[in-house]
Design an enzyme around this catalytic site. Structure first.
Site, PDB file in Angstrom:
ATOM      1  N   LYS A 122       0.861  -1.190   0.000  1.00 49.20           N
ATOM      2  CA  LYS A 122       0.000   0.000   0.000  1.00 49.20           C
ATOM      3  C   LYS A 122       0.893   1.235   0.000  1.00 49.20           C
ATOM      4  CE  LYS A 122      -3.820   2.156   2.528  1.00 49.20           C
ATOM      5  NZ  LYS A 122      -4.709   2.039   3.706  1.00 49.20           N
ATOM      6  N   LYS A 157      -2.101  -1.583  -3.861  1.00 50.26           N
ATOM      7  CA  LYS A 157      -2.914  -0.373  -3.869  1.00 50.26           C
ATOM      8  C   LYS A 157      -1.996   0.848  -3.947  1.00 50.26           C
ATOM      9  CE  LYS A 157      -6.302   2.121  -1.035  1.00 50.26           C
ATOM     10  NZ  LYS A 157      -6.983   2.187   0.273  1.00 50.26           N
TER      11      LYS A 157
END
Length: 327
Positions: free
Chosen positions: A196, A249
């Site tokens: 992330k 992400k």
């Protein structure tokens, strides 16, 4: 020129049916996980100003939304809570009657086969907007793990099928796996936000989830967008700690990372097509600058082609409709 001197690749592009026959990458409604933002109160369906077509929905209106999702062939949703009250430790995240816990029960009451992925983080519930406990302006790693474990267990108790920790604290998968196992939830998988990045593409999400940090940023725990090899170290750690899925992400600016992770680890690969990626297309389409359907489907296809098995996307309902229309 002698035709044997070069290859005629165009032979396989001559018609729509021929192109379809040899197409390598396919999108299906089952590939999508649709995010839902659940708010407290009644009769509330608030469109997110920076995310046209995305709404904050109260529990009493959730069934109608779920009926549409299921009718489109979408098999899973990911739940984010937007509580009325927040505190310094994010207690709403792990309360037995927290908004995500109640939403999970509502989903399972109406559509028991619809898979519920529970986002496991504290940022939507803390008054400072960070993903863990804060002391003297610093986000504490180890002390935050206890609260994340409590959150995961409460979500599993409410009926969540998959726990998706998104906080990027070191050791979060290990702690949650141990906690779930100890509470009798050995069969509940962990969909880890393993990779992330600290991305500028998250802005509209923070409008939807009311989770903007009240000071500083998240760069001390989310990854530097310039780093590639670090992603493999993060993913490796989560696999070793017990992750069953890996999330990268954002998606669109990190297709190389999706492919790296897919090539390196033999677990289901999930890409999060984030709010900024969605809003850029929506804004351009509303201005008549791009063909929304064509651009969105090309983007989603590129994410799948890069190696994603599943895609968390705000385009899920639209894409499922478009796929149905084309069949």
């Amino acid at each position: 020129m002698d035709s044997t001197q070069f290859k005629r690749h165009r032979r396989l592009r001559r018609s729509a049916n021929l192109r379809s026959m040899v197409r390598e990458t396919h999108l299906r409604a089952e590939d999508f996980i649709y995010p839902l933002f659940i708010v407290e109160g009644e009769n509330r369906k608030n469109e997110v100003s920076s995310m046209p077509g995305v709404f904050q929905i109260s529990l009493d209106l959730l069934k109608r939304e779920l009926d549409e999702i299921v009718s489109l062939g979408i098999k899973s949703v990911i739940l984010f809570g937007v509580p009325e009250e927040k505190d310094d430790c994010g207690s709403g995240a792990y309360h037995n009657h927290g908004i995500v816990q109640e939403a999970t029960r509502e989903v399972k009451k109406h559509h028991p086969d619809l898979l519920v992925v529970a986002d496991t983080c504290l940022c939507e519930y803390t008054d400072h907007g960070h993903c863990g406990l804060v002391e003297n302006g610093q986000v504490l790693n180890d002390a935050s793990l206890e609260l994340l474990v409590k959150t995961a267990i409460s979500q599993a108790e409410a009926g969540a099928d998959i726990i998706a920790p998104s906080n990027m604290m070191d050791g979060f998968v290990s702690a949650i796996r141990k906690g779930l196992d100890g509470a009798g939830f050995e069969d509940i998988p962990i969909m880890s936000y393993a990779v992330k990045y600290s991305s500028a593409f998250y802005g509209p999400f923070r409008d939807a989830a009311n989770s903007t940090p009240q000071f500083g940023d998240r760069k001390t725990y989310q990854m530097d967008p310039a780093n590639r090899m670090e992603a493999l170290r993060e993913a490796q750690s989560d696999i070793e700690e017990g992750a069953d899925f890996l999330i990268v992400k954002p998606a669109l600016s990190y297709l190389d990372i999706i492919r790296d992770v897919k090539n390196s680890f033999n677990v289901p690969m999930v890409a999060y097509n984030v709010s900024g990626e969605y809003s850029l297309i929506k804004a351009a389409a509303l201005n008549g600058w791009v063909d929304e359907k064509a651009v969105a489907m090309e983007m989603l296809t590129s994410i799948k082609r890069a190696g994603a098995d599943l895609i968390i996307t705000y385009f899920a309902k639209d894409a499922a409709k478009w796929i149905k229309e084309s069949n």
